[in-house]
Design an enzyme around this catalytic site. Sequence first.
Site, mmCIF file in Angstrom:
data_model
loop_
_atom_site.group_PDB
_atom_site.id
_atom_site.type_symbol
_atom_site.label_atom_id
_atom_site.label_comp_id
_atom_site.label_asym_id
_atom_site.label_seq_id
_atom_site.Cartn_x
_atom_site.Cartn_y
_atom_site.Cartn_z
ATOM 1 N N CYS A 1 -79.222 -12.069 18.716
ATOM 2 C CA CYS A 1 -79.164 -12.596 17.474
ATOM 3 C C CYS A 1 -77.439 -14.023 17.302
ATOM 4 O O CYS A 1 -76.323 -13.012 17.754
ATOM 5 C CB CYS A 1 -79.227 -11.652 16.314
ATOM 6 N N TRP B 1 -88.552 -16.398 40.775
ATOM 7 C CA TRP B 1 -88.570 -16.551 39.710
ATOM 8 C C TRP B 1 -89.933 -17.783 39.848
ATOM 9 O O TRP B 1 -91.035 -17.464 38.548
ATOM 10 C CB TRP B 1 -88.150 -16.344 39.009
ATOM 11 N N GLU C 1 -76.314 -20.131 29.720
ATOM 12 C CA GLU C 1 -77.200 -20.531 29.917
ATOM 13 C C GLU C 1 -77.810 -20.239 28.289
ATOM 14 O O GLU C 1 -78.886 -19.431 27.663
ATOM 15 C CB GLU C 1 -78.741 -20.210 31.076
ATOM 16 N N GLU D 1 -74.160 -24.425 38.983
ATOM 17 C CA GLU D 1 -75.414 -23.143 39.738
ATOM 18 C C GLU D 1 -76.269 -23.888 40.650
ATOM 19 O O GLU D 1 -76.797 -24.987 40.046
ATOM 20 C CB GLU D 1 -76.646 -21.862 39.187
HETATM 21 C C1 GAL Z 1 -80.398 -18.857 36.468
HETATM 22 C C2 GAL Z 1 -79.765 -17.777 35.411
HETATM 23 C C3 GAL Z 1 -78.814 -16.368 36.855
HETATM 24 C C4 GAL Z 1 -79.879 -16.547 37.365
HETATM 25 C C5 GAL Z 1 -80.633 -17.862 38.553
HETATM 26 C C6 GAL Z 1 -81.764 -17.373 39.389
HETATM 27 O O1 GAL Z 1 -81.300 -19.710 35.370
HETATM 28 O O2 GAL Z 1 -78.528 -18.316 34.520
HETATM 29 O O3 GAL Z 1 -77.490 -16.358 36.330
HETATM 30 O O4 GAL Z 1 -80.770 -15.418 37.056
HETATM 31 O O5 GAL Z 1 -81.017 -18.438 37.111
HETATM 32 O O6 GAL Z 1 -81.754 -18.340 39.233
#
Ligand code: GAL
Length: 682
Positions: A117, A315, A152, A307
Site C-alpha cells: 500500500c 513471462w 517498477e 533492464e
Molecule cells: C522486470 C522486473 C525484473 C524482472 C524482469 C524480468 O519487469 O523489474 O525484476 O522481473 O522484469 O523480465
Amino acid sequence: MSSSLHHTLWHGADYNPEQWLETPQVWEDDLRLMNAAHMSSATIGIFSWTMLEPREGEFDFSWMERVFETLAQNGQKIVLATPSGAKPHWMARQYPEIRRVVPERGRQAQQARHNHCPTSPVYRAKVAQINGELARRFGKHEALLAWHLSNEYSGECGCDLCFGAFRDWLRKRYDNDLDKLNRLYWSRFWSHSYSDWDEIDFIDKGVHALGLDWRRFMTHQTTDFMLHELAALRPHSKAPATTNMMGDFTGLDYAAMAPHLDFISWDAYPQWGKGGTGDDDIQTACWSAFHHDFFRALKRQPFWLMECSPGQTNWRDVSKLKAPGVHRLSAWQTVAHGGDAVMYFQWRQSRGSSEKFHAAVVSHEGSEKTRMFGEIAQLGAELEALGEVAGSQTEAPIALVYDFENLWAIANEQGPRNTNKSTQKTALDFYAPLWKGGYGVDVVDSTVDFSSYKLVVAPMLYMLKPQVAERLTEFVRAGGTLVTTYWSGLADEHDLCFLGGFPGPLREVLGLWVEETDTLHAHQTNRIQVGDSQLGLGGEFEARDYCDLVHPESARVLATYACDFYAGRAALTVNDFGAGQAYYVASRNESSFQSEFLTALVHKLELKPAIEADLPTGVVAQKRVRQGREWVWVLNFCGQTQSWTTREEGFEKFEKGEWHALQSGQQHTLPSSGVAILRRSK
Ligand code: GAL
C-alpha cells in the site's frame, strides 16, 4: 543529468550475490566474469529486504558491505536499490495494513512482489528506516553511482487509508468545495451528486471524471511514496536517483513523476524474432525507438536502459532466443536514441523460484563459454571504447504528443467506438514514418513547451488539458506545423465535453468543426481521395474505424471521402494560421497514408534527417550531438544483408576498435542486424 553519470556508456546488470552466500566460488567467478564482460556497474539490493532485515529491527549489512568492497576493488560502480518492491513476510504478518487492497476491496494475501500500500504509515516508516540505514552506510561510498528507487512502481490500492488520502487530495484539488466537484463531475447524471466527501469511497467508472481523478491520485500517491523514499536517503547521500519505468505501462503518469527524478531509466523487453520475418522486427524496432524517444523526452536528457534481457524472458507465452547480433543491434539502438546505459535483468540466473529460466548474462552453466556471454562481452568492449558518446544530446525538431491522461480518458469514455480504439497503435503509426526517415522525435506529454519544435503531431488528442489548445494555437501562429486527427478536442481535463463544436478550443487554429463521427465495423472501410499539389500528395487510401464529418471554415480541403453518404466531404484539411499551418486528418487511414503524408510534410518543412543517405527499408539512422561533434548510427533491422550510401562528407566509421574515414557516395554493406557507427566533427 549529474556529471558523475557521464564517464562512460554504462554496462551493468541486476546482481544478487546474496542468493549465493554459501558458494564463495560463485562470488569469485562473478568478479572475474564481470571484467570479462566489460561490466562497468552492478545494480544490487532490489529485492533484498529480508537479507538486510531478517527480523524486525535486526539488521545485517555485512554481505552488502562485502559486495561494495569487492565490486569497488574489481572496478565496478554500484547502483543501489531501495528494497521496497518486495516486503518481508514478517512485516506483512505483523502489519496487515501494508498489504494492498484490490479494487473490490479484498486484502491481498502476502505473496509475490510489487504489492504494498503506498499510503500505509507503517510501510512508509519501515521503508524510511531501511533506506536511511542503507544511505547511512553506503550513501557516500566511492563506488556508489546512483540510487535505484524501489522497482517498477505500479498498481493501485483501494484500502481505507488510500481512500482517506484520496478524499484529502480531492478536497485540495476542488478547493474544499463539494459543489465545485459535483459540477465538474457532472454528477446530477444518474443521481451521483455527493452530499459529503466521505461518500466518495468507490471508483464508479460511470463517473468519468472520478475515474480520471483516481488515476491522477494514484500517480500522486506513488510519487509521494517515491519522494518519501528519497527523503530518507538525502540526509546521507547526494548520489543521483532514478526509478526504473516500464514500456507500454500507462498506469502511472510518468510525465508527472519525471521532474522529481535526477535521471530517467526504463526497462525494455521488445519481442525480437516474434514473426521470424524482418518486417516484424522492424515493427519491434519501431516500438523500442518510440519508447526510447518517450523516456528521453521526459527530461530531454540521456536516459538509462536499466533492464533488458540478454536472451529469453520467462513471462511470455513463448519466448524466442535472441538471434546472433540482435542484442548488439538493440543495445546500439538504445544508445542511438539517447541511452547512456545498457543494463540487464539479470547478471546470473537464479537456481530456484520464479525467474530461474529468465535469461542472464551468466547462465546456469556458469562460465563465459555461452553464445550470449560472448556477444555481451563484445558489446561491453564496444561501449567502453565509445564512452565519448555519453552525455551527448538528441536534436528533435518534431514532437509527437502521447499524453497518459489523454489515454486514460479515451480508454474510459463510452462513445461511438468502444473497441479497437487503438491509441498506442495510432501513435506508433504516426511515429513510424518519422522514425524510418531518421528524424529526431520527442514523444511528449501534451503540457510541454512546443516552441522549440517545427512540427507537432498530436493524434487522437481527445482531452485538451488547460492551456494546451492555447499553446498549440500559439505554436502554429508563430510558424509551427500542427497535425492532429479525428477524436481530438472533445473534452477538457474533467472529461466535460466542449460546447460549441468539436474540436473545441482547437476549432480556430484548425479552421473547421466536426459535426459527427462515423465509426466503422471491422468489415467496413471507406476510401479517401487525396490531391494536394503543395505537398505533392495524391492517390487513394483506405479508411477504417473512425471517419469524422467535418465542416471546413477557413481550412482548405486536401482529401475527400469516396464512399458512404458523406462521399465528397472533407477527409484531410489544412488551415493557414498566422505564420504556420494546421492539418486535420479526419479518418483513421491505412499506414501508407501516414507514411506518404508525413514524409511529404517533413520534406516541405526541410527537416534534416540523421544523415543524408539512401537507406533501404528496415535500415534506419539516428543521431546524437555535442559541441560540434555528431555521432550517427545506421541500424539494420530488416533481417537481411543490405547496402547503403551516404551523400554527406566528413564521416569516420568505427570498426574493430578504430575510426576509419568514410567515403561519401560509396556503397557500404550492413549484414543482417548490423550496426554502422559514424562520427564527424563540424
Ligand atoms: C522486470 C522486473 C525484473 C524482472 C524482469 C524480468 O519487469 O523489474 O525484476 O522481473 O522484469 O523480465
